[in-house]
Design an enzyme around this catalytic site. Structure first.
Site, PDB file in Angstrom:
ATOM      1  N   HIS A 157       1.380   3.959   1.936  1.00 56.84           N
ATOM      2  CA  HIS A 157       1.897   4.758   3.057  1.00 56.84           C
ATOM      3  C   HIS A 157       3.421   4.928   2.970  1.00 56.84           C
ATOM      4  CE1 HIS A 157      -1.887   4.099   5.727  1.00 56.84           C
ATOM      5  NE2 HIS A 157      -1.986   5.175   4.976  1.00 56.84           N
ATOM      6  N   HIS A 210       0.845  -1.205   0.000  1.00 57.85           N
ATOM      7  CA  HIS A 210       0.000   0.000   0.000  1.00 57.85           C
ATOM      8  C   HIS A 210       0.871   1.243   0.000  1.00 57.85           C
ATOM      9  CE1 HIS A 210       0.757  -0.489   4.295  1.00 57.85           C
ATOM     10  NE2 HIS A 210       0.222   0.675   4.567  1.00 57.85           N
ATOM     11  N   ASP A 253       5.789   4.855   5.049  1.00 55.53           N
ATOM     12  CA  ASP A 253       6.665   3.891   5.713  1.00 55.53           C
ATOM     13  C   ASP A 253       6.592   2.515   5.040  1.00 55.53           C
ATOM     14  OD1 ASP A 253       4.056   3.586   6.679  1.00 55.53           O
ATOM     15  OD2 ASP A 253       4.743   2.726   8.585  1.00 55.53           O
ATOM     16  N   HIS A 254       6.063   2.493   3.809  1.00 54.91           N
ATOM     17  CA  HIS A 254       6.057   1.267   2.996  1.00 54.91           C
ATOM     18  C   HIS A 254       6.634   1.489   1.596  1.00 54.91           C
ATOM     19  CE1 HIS A 254       3.563  -1.165   5.808  1.00 54.91           C
ATOM     20  NE2 HIS A 254       3.400   0.056   6.288  1.00 54.91           N
ATOM     21  N   ASP A 307      -0.020  -3.726   6.284  1.00 58.68           N
ATOM     22  CA  ASP A 307      -0.674  -3.253   7.510  1.00 58.68           C
ATOM     23  C   ASP A 307      -2.125  -3.723   7.585  1.00 58.68           C
ATOM     24  OD1 ASP A 307       1.661  -1.959   8.137  1.00 58.68           O
ATOM     25  OD2 ASP A 307       0.909   0.066   7.753  1.00 58.68           O
ATOM     26  N   HIS A 334       5.036  -4.410  10.973  1.00 54.31           N
ATOM     27  CA  HIS A 334       5.363  -3.678  12.210  1.00 54.31           C
ATOM     28  C   HIS A 334       5.522  -4.624  13.395  1.00 54.31           C
ATOM     29  CE1 HIS A 334       4.665   0.488  10.828  1.00 54.31           C
ATOM     30  NE2 HIS A 334       3.730  -0.045  10.045  1.00 54.31           N
ATOM     31  N   HIS A 354      -7.464  -0.753   5.712  1.00 53.45           N
ATOM     32  CA  HIS A 354      -6.427   0.162   6.215  1.00 53.45           C
ATOM     33  C   HIS A 354      -6.240   1.305   5.221  1.00 53.45           C
ATOM     34  CE1 HIS A 354      -2.718   1.451   8.171  1.00 53.45           C
ATOM     35  NE2 HIS A 354      -2.048   1.283   7.052  1.00 53.45           N
TER      36      HIS A 354
HETATM   37 ZN   LIG Z   1      -0.010   1.700   6.492  1.00 50.96          ZN
END
Ligand SMILES: [Zn+2]
Length: 258
Positions: free
Chosen positions: A60, A58, A62-63, A135, A173, A116
């Site tokens: 985001h 996805h 942090d991905h 996530d 995570h 998410h």
């Molecule tokens: Zn995420």
């Protein structure tokens, strides 16, 4: 033509895991959800692995934060969710629900799992028993509903729950210990959850990771996969309740849990 995947965990930022994997027959090397580039390039170089792919679940930061730098450094191919193509930096190949993506001699089944985010996907390597779920599903938890509804997320989790128990869940995570604290407030009497929580505390005290987990243990202990279980329904005051409403109630409790 069966093959394996060597999978390496790279801890980055506060609590993210980037997964680096190699399919030995072809030498293909993939990075799942590179939050950053530096530690990923360093780990691949240390192993003399040449990164050929990035797989994104996805959009985001942090991905996907390391996408462009890794692509510039390696010329790798970036594979990501079609419905989120505008938000995946450097995307080359768009995949969607039901697609089979060939990674070297291995094959991933693509699941569209919104909730998410609206475009979230997961990659399931059935033969290698590896589920990269970003996530959507966490060890003892699930992602927050930033762009989706409880109904969408419950459906998404239900599809992942239908995969075999011996699949390993490679989530993105290390949230497991706080997730366990919350899960115990929902299912007080679940002995497998109590045992798992104790094992998680011990692992964290030794500084060890708790990811990947086994999908079978998630099915038995993760409250977000158990909204159709009477004990969870009772815990949120919805005995015999619609699983979507139960799931929404559990998710809300977690959102405000401290
Ligand atoms: Zn995420």
């Amino acid at each position: 033509m069966s093959t394996t995947l060597e999978i390496v965990r790279i801890p980055v930022l506060n609590d993210n895991y980037v997964w680096l994997m190699r399919e030995p027959q072809s030498g293909a090397v993939g990075v799942i959800d590179p939050a950053v580039a530096g530690p990923v390039l360093a780990e691949a170089a240390r192993r003399r692995w040449k990164i050929t792919h990035i797989l994104n679940t996805h959009h985001h930061g942090d991905h996907v934060g390391g996408n462009r730098e890794i692509k510039e450094a390696t010329g790798c191919t970036i594979v990501g969710p079609r419905r989120d193509r505008a938000r995946i930096p450097g995307i080359d190949i768009e995949v969607d629900d039901g697609d089979r993506y060939r990674f070297g001699e291995a094959e991933a089944e693509v699941f569209f799992v919104p909730g998410h985010t609206s475009g979230h996907i997961a990659f399931a390597f059935r033969e290698q028993k590896a589920l990269f779920c970003g996530d959507t599903l966490f060890a003892l938890g699930c992602g927050r509903l930033f762009e989706g509804t409880a109904a969408q997320m419950w459906t998404s989790l239900g599809r992942l729950r239908a995969l075999p128990d011996d699949m390993r869940v490679y989530c993105a995570h290390e949230y497991t210990q706080s997730n366990a604290r919350f899960a115990l407030t929902v299912e007080t009497d679940n002995t497998r959850l109590q045992e798992r929580s104790a094992a998680i505390d011990a692992a964290r005290a030794r500084g060890e990771a708790t990811v990947p987990s086994l999908l079978g243990e998630e099915k038995a202990t993760n409250p977000f996969l158990r909204a159709d279980v009477p004990a969870v329904q009772r815990a949120v005051g919805l005995s015999d309740g619609d699983p979507v409403a139960v799931f929404a109630a559990v998710r809300h409790r977690k959102d405000v849990f401290r």
